[in-house]
Design an enzyme around this catalytic site. Structure first.
Site, PDB file in Angstrom:
ATOM      1  N   ILE A  91     -23.898  22.416  10.199  1.00 52.02           N
ATOM      2  CA  ILE A  91     -23.921  23.061  11.513  1.00 52.02           C
ATOM      3  C   ILE A  91     -23.110  22.248  12.521  1.00 52.02           C
ATOM      4  O   ILE A  91     -22.367  22.805  13.332  1.00 52.02           O
ATOM      5  CB  ILE A  91     -25.390  23.235  11.979  1.00 52.02           C
ATOM      6  CG1 ILE A  91     -26.110  24.235  11.051  1.00 52.02           C
ATOM      7  CG2 ILE A  91     -25.453  23.702  13.427  1.00 52.02           C
ATOM      8  CD1 ILE A  91     -27.613  24.346  11.282  1.00 52.02           C
ATOM      9  N   ASP A  96     -24.873   5.394  14.122  1.00 52.53           N
ATOM     10  CA  ASP A  96     -26.191   5.900  13.755  1.00 52.53           C
ATOM     11  C   ASP A  96     -26.899   6.240  15.071  1.00 52.53           C
ATOM     12  O   ASP A  96     -27.037   5.364  15.938  1.00 52.53           O
ATOM     13  CB  ASP A  96     -26.937   4.790  12.991  1.00 52.53           C
ATOM     14  CG  ASP A  96     -28.287   5.260  12.475  1.00 52.53           C
ATOM     15  OD1 ASP A  96     -28.902   6.141  13.116  1.00 52.53           O
ATOM     16  OD2 ASP A  96     -28.722   4.755  11.429  1.00 52.53           O
ATOM     17  N   ALA A 113     -27.567  15.976  15.151  1.00 52.83           N
ATOM     18  CA  ALA A 113     -27.920  15.175  13.962  1.00 52.83           C
ATOM     19  C   ALA A 113     -29.402  15.335  13.644  1.00 52.83           C
ATOM     20  O   ALA A 113     -30.244  15.273  14.540  1.00 52.83           O
ATOM     21  CB  ALA A 113     -27.601  13.699  14.214  1.00 52.83           C
ATOM     22  N   GLY A 114     -29.708  15.559  12.385  1.00 52.92           N
ATOM     23  CA  GLY A 114     -31.112  15.740  12.014  1.00 52.92           C
ATOM     24  C   GLY A 114     -31.293  15.557  10.528  1.00 52.92           C
ATOM     25  O   GLY A 114     -30.350  15.699   9.754  1.00 52.92           O
ATOM     26  N   LEU A 132     -48.704  16.412   4.093  1.00 56.06           N
ATOM     27  CA  LEU A 132     -49.215  15.321   4.936  1.00 56.06           C
ATOM     28  C   LEU A 132     -50.021  14.310   4.112  1.00 56.06           C
ATOM     29  O   LEU A 132     -49.930  13.103   4.356  1.00 56.06           O
ATOM     30  CB  LEU A 132     -50.072  15.898   6.077  1.00 56.06           C
ATOM     31  CG  LEU A 132     -50.618  14.873   7.068  1.00 56.06           C
ATOM     32  CD1 LEU A 132     -49.499  14.154   7.810  1.00 56.06           C
ATOM     33  CD2 LEU A 132     -51.547  15.534   8.077  1.00 56.06           C
ATOM     34  N   ASN A 148     -44.303  24.404   9.223  1.00 50.30           N
ATOM     35  CA  ASN A 148     -43.847  24.699   7.863  1.00 50.30           C
ATOM     36  C   ASN A 148     -44.566  23.774   6.892  1.00 50.30           C
ATOM     37  O   ASN A 148     -44.686  22.575   7.156  1.00 50.30           O
ATOM     38  CB  ASN A 148     -42.327  24.502   7.774  1.00 50.30           C
ATOM     39  CG  ASN A 148     -41.717  25.358   6.708  1.00 50.30           C
ATOM     40  OD1 ASN A 148     -42.370  26.257   6.154  1.00 50.30           O
ATOM     41  ND2 ASN A 148     -40.464  25.114   6.411  1.00 50.30           N
ATOM     42  N   TYR A 162     -41.202  16.843  10.287  1.00 46.50           N
ATOM     43  CA  TYR A 162     -40.077  17.616  10.835  1.00 46.50           C
ATOM     44  C   TYR A 162     -40.568  18.565  11.939  1.00 46.50           C
ATOM     45  O   TYR A 162     -39.959  18.649  13.022  1.00 46.50           O
ATOM     46  CB  TYR A 162     -39.439  18.400   9.684  1.00 46.50           C
ATOM     47  CG  TYR A 162     -38.169  19.130  10.024  1.00 46.50           C
ATOM     48  CD1 TYR A 162     -36.968  18.451  10.215  1.00 46.50           C
ATOM     49  CD2 TYR A 162     -38.157  20.525  10.128  1.00 46.50           C
ATOM     50  CE1 TYR A 162     -35.797  19.133  10.499  1.00 46.50           C
ATOM     51  CE2 TYR A 162     -36.987  21.218  10.406  1.00 46.50           C
ATOM     52  CZ  TYR A 162     -35.814  20.512  10.586  1.00 46.50           C
ATOM     53  OH  TYR A 162     -34.647  21.195  10.867  1.00 46.50           O
ATOM     54  N   THR A 189     -26.611  26.168   4.676  1.00 49.91           N
ATOM     55  CA  THR A 189     -25.961  24.851   4.710  1.00 49.91           C
ATOM     56  C   THR A 189     -26.421  24.046   3.490  1.00 49.91           C
ATOM     57  O   THR A 189     -27.276  24.499   2.730  1.00 49.91           O
ATOM     58  CB  THR A 189     -26.372  24.026   5.957  1.00 49.91           C
ATOM     59  OG1 THR A 189     -27.771  23.753   5.873  1.00 49.91           O
ATOM     60  CG2 THR A 189     -26.054  24.720   7.251  1.00 49.91           C
TER      61      THR A 189
END
Ligand code: NAD
Length: 442
Positions: free
Chosen positions: A214, A256, A284-285, A292, A342, A348, A383
């Site tokens: 992206i 970074d 950036a990700g 969990l 999610n 995330y 992607t």
């Protein structure tokens, strides 16, 4: 990028036996008409007249619903319903009377754009309820439309003419091909005119995570729209980064985003090499998925650090003295995982929901400098990140939206580029999902 499933269903054999085809979305290319066919403008709100005359100036024919609504609606490319003056639930009938025939006659890749008044600016209970009702209608229309058509809502504060025009233009255009069922609020900030083909001309834009996916597409779209681009990514992605920077005739900056001096290095590079800094896209990700119960410290921390803490830290330098110019733009990349959550993505989801909180708070803090802060929340985008998802989950993610297909990196980039336009000065604190109206978190 076309996925295997789409290649198969679009094959001559599949077409011959009648397998349903996902509609090819009409994506923006410079110079293409704003939309296909005339626009029906109706509803009698306070923006309809200005929208009609603006459409005339950009060469888009309009029709009104003065006579028979069904006649007026015949073969329209889009319908703009201005219900900003609706104060009572009975006023909503107009949506059915005008909208139903128009929706029926809508061309492929058609558009429904409804304009309302931001309920937060109203105090009468019936008025608030009536304007809030528009959200439910628009999101439902989005789910009923077929053949690549979308429905979106613009909520205006006061006489937000420039903001309404910019948002309506975005929603009518191919820039919003994968944006469906969304609500955008616009305030009364005025904006000057920009070059229609190169709205970002003269602007310096920094894009993080620009070596691929992206981010690389954001760099391309911003450069296409006239910006000088600084492409940022980690040193390990140096070759790919240099290739993107060369392609867009910009410069590469290896860093970074989690390093302490990332923000100051960005400011230093943009100002010393290009004379200023106007737009920052925090793209950036990373993902490090685990349930969990199995989430170790490293997975948790790295995702929070890259996706959220780095953005907070970089913004301190970017918004400091000699950093982002007055009237600048900050655009963050969230995710629908930050809205709906999610499975396997607590880290995330936390980071991306945090980004949404950041946008809301920061947009208010910097409003007096004319700086806007917005976010896109992509759904399923084709992607390398999504190519790694297991097949069955990937297919579900890809199809479970009103447009029945995955989005392209370009779809996310176009929405970001719109936030960055001078004309979008009235759009701040907003989160626009680029998800084809995903059923997740709907
Ligand atoms: P990608 O993995 O293809 O690209 C991410 C880029 O960020 C890479 O070039 C990587 O090197 C760079 N990056 C990672 N850590 C970095 C760091 N510490 N410093 C500098 N650069 C770093 O991912 P993508 O799919 O293009 O995703 C881009 C953004 O969109 C991410 O924020 C992601 O969370 C978000 N997003 C993607 C999707 C999707 O469907 N692909 C959906 C929702 C949100």
């Amino acid at each position: 990028m076309t996925d295997l499933f789409t290649t198969i269903v679009r094959s001559p054999v599949a077409q011959k036996v009648g397998v349903p085809q996902p509609t090819r979305l009409r994506r923006y290319e410079p110079g293409m008409p704003l939309c296909e066919g005339p626009v029906l403008v109706a509803g009698g709100g306070r923006f309809a007249e200005a929208i009609t005359s603006w459409l005339g100036t950009v060469g888009v024919p309009t029709v009104t619903a003065a006579g028979d609504a069904a006649d007026a609606a015949a073969k329209v490319g889009a319908v703009v319903l201005d219900l900003s003056a609706a104060t009572d639930p009975s006023d909503l009938d107009a949506l059915r009377l005008l909208g139903a025939p128009a929706v029926k006659a809508l061309k492929r890749n058609g558009r429904v754009v409804v304009i309302g008044t931001d309920p937060d600016t109203l105090s009468e209970v019936a008025e608030v309820a009536t304007q809030r009702a528009l959200e439910g209608v628009v999101r439902s229309i989005g789910k009923e439309l077929r053949a690549g058509a979308t429905a979106n809502l613009v909520l205006a504060q006061g006489e937000a003419r420039d903001g309404v025009r910019s948002a309506v233009e975005f929603f009518l255009s191919g820039r919003s091909a994968y944006v469906d069922g969304q609500v955008v609020r616009v305030d009364e900030t005025t904006s000057g005119d920009a070059d229609a083909l190169r709205p970002l001309a003269g602007k310096v834009a920094v894009v993080t995570g620009a070596a691929r996916g992206i981010g690389a597409e954001i760099a391309r779209v911003m450069a296409r729209d006239g910006a000088t681009v600084v492409a940022v990514d980690i040193p390990a992605a140096g070759d790919a980064l240099a290739a993107v920077a060369n392609e867009v005739k910009g410069t590469a900056l290896q860093l970074d985003v989690t390093s302490d001096d990332a923000g100051s290095r960005i400011v230093e590079h943009a100002t010393s090499r290009h004379g200023g800094l106007d737009i920052v896209v925090h793209n950036a990700g990373i993902t490090r998925d685990k349930l969990l119960v199995n989430m170790d410290e490293d997975r948790w921390r790295s995702v929070i650090d890259v996706n959220l803490r780095s953005v907070l830290r970089m913004n301190e330098a970017i918004l400091g003295e000699g950093g982002l110019a007055a009237g600048g733009r900050i655009v963050c990349v969230a995710s629908i995982a930050g809205i709906a959550g999610n499975r396997g993505q607590t880290n995330y989801g936390a980071s991306k929901a945090g980004v949404i909180g950041l946008v809301s708070a920061l947009s208010r803090q910097v409003a007096d400098r004319g700086i806007t802060v917005n976010a896109v929340a992509p759904g399923f985008i084709e992607t390398e990140m999504t190519a790694r998802i297991p097949f069955a989950t990937r297919e579900i993610g890809r199809r479970m939206n009103s447009l029945q297909q995955g989005g392209h990196p370009k779809d996310v980039a176009e929405t970001i580029a719109w936030f960055a336009q001078p004309g979008a000065a009235a759009v701040t604190g907003q989160v626009v999902r680029v998800c084809g109206q995903s059923l997740l978190g709907a």
